[in-house]
Write an enzyme that holds these catalytic residues in place. Sequence first.
Site, mmCIF file in Angstrom:
data_model
loop_
_atom_site.group_PDB
_atom_site.id
_atom_site.type_symbol
_atom_site.label_atom_id
_atom_site.label_comp_id
_atom_site.label_asym_id
_atom_site.label_seq_id
_atom_site.Cartn_x
_atom_site.Cartn_y
_atom_site.Cartn_z
ATOM 1 C CE LYS A 157 42.153 40.416 46.689
ATOM 2 N NZ LYS A 157 43.020 41.307 45.925
ATOM 3 C CD GLU A 241 38.017 33.600 48.533
ATOM 4 O OE1 GLU A 241 36.882 34.132 48.464
ATOM 5 O OE2 GLU A 241 38.965 34.129 49.128
ATOM 6 C CG HIS A 276 32.573 41.849 41.786
ATOM 7 N ND1 HIS A 276 31.901 40.973 42.616
ATOM 8 C CD2 HIS A 276 32.568 41.271 40.556
ATOM 9 C CE1 HIS A 276 31.520 39.921 41.923
ATOM 10 N NE2 HIS A 276 31.910 40.076 40.671
ATOM 11 N NE ARG A 333 43.317 50.535 49.034
ATOM 12 C CZ ARG A 333 41.981 50.658 48.996
ATOM 13 N NH1 ARG A 333 41.397 51.682 49.597
ATOM 14 N NH2 ARG A 333 41.235 49.756 48.378
#
Length: 500
Positions: A157, A241, A276, A333
């Site tokens: 990431k 973040e 999530h 994917r």
Amino acid sequence: SVKMLLHVGGMRSALGLLAVRRACCLSRTTHNSPQTLEYKPIKKVMVANRGEIAIRVFRACTELGIRTVAVYSEQDTGQMHRQKADEAYLIGKGLPPVAAYLDIPDIIKVAKENDVDAIHPGYGFLSERSDFAQACVDAGVRFIGPSPDVVRKMGDKVEARSIAIRAGVPVVPGTDGPITCLSEAQEFSNTYGFPIIFKAAYGGGGRGMRVVKEYEELEENYQRAYSEALAAFGNGALFVEKFIERPRHIEVQILGDKYGNVIHLYERDCSIQRRHQKVVEIAPAVQLDPHLRDRLTADSVNLARQVGYENAGTVEFLVDKHGRHYFIEVNSRLQVEHTVTEQVTDVDLVHAQLRVCEGRSLPELGLKQDKIRINGFAIQCRVTTEDPARGFQPDTGRLEVFRSGEGMGIRLDSASAFQGAVISPHYDSLLVKVIASGKDLPAAAAKMNRALAEFRVRGVKVGSLITGGNYCSARPSFPCCNMASCAFEGDAAGERSNIL
């Protein structure tokens, strides 16, 4: 004689010019049509996965005249995906259930012993492991997905974020690399304020993800996120973040080929989530500003071109209450929710994956951007074997009764959804994906409502939640589709909806 020599010289000159022109034309033709030189048909595909996604890929292969190979763990001997393939082989003998599907050497060994041309990873398991993609390449077996290098870049990431910044795509304020200690998280929160979110650098699916709303919660959530990431992905690296409160979660479907062509197939709204994890997906996104849609799709294509993206993938964004969008990640994917995009664009994404892997170009497949159109709306609900009375914890056992909703406008993607099926505790709790399509959102919602009401499941618990009024009870800012069983529980910000 002088005239004759001039005439002959002129003919030679003309012939030479003609030869040059012909060579140029041949060169141009070769450059414009490289697929005629590189096309290599696939005769046999293995799906290194289980359940409904394996069956989904098998069906596409069969339609294209490609032979299919299933693999299964010792615990999955009686599973439906094994029966749907032309051939099936045991992998991971003696290993725990999940570990069997992660046994790269054994999967490659089975593929080579049985003349497999290409391996489709499905989603989950090895689908975003660059070492698996590389192992396929090293064994001379094609990997149906991006190159190993692109899988590696998108799976990290932090690196994906750096690539997005270089491509000019807006990102959420966050650390440039994985943090190594609590003090770095404290420093970040001092700069940007709360709330913040910890995310696992090497995984997803909600694991290793923790929202921190005040300073007193910082240390505990850091330790928990690190432990979760370490247990789930073997690496506890985290990055931090700024947490975007009550966002919409919008993702764009992309397709790339081996020749640098990249297109998008518009967007999906995946804002309705639980822990999530997505539970309801809609295509296209409802009440999305056309200019914002253009920015989202353009940024997705630019990012894909930046890394030379090949095959199917998804670029994910958060959209805040001011209409600003922020890049989150790329899933290199096929997504669980690819179905709704297929329904509204009439593009079979698995067919496209297979053809691109064979060496076909997108234009050759008729997949040009100006030809992609959205027709109507589609909604996907995930029916899961979870117990609402126990906080939606997975439930297991034997299905004593199973009757599904069917009919016009309803697509069901499943594997274990039949009477007598044994629901294992070892794998994901997804029972069946229900996809409803209609000319507009109310029509699709009405079909979904009716289909879910037709379901009869006994033997294991299945949960549903409710939306109501003009706005979703899980997300007051989100237009409601008025489906009696759609919202499940909460959204990306962790709010809860009304449980039936």
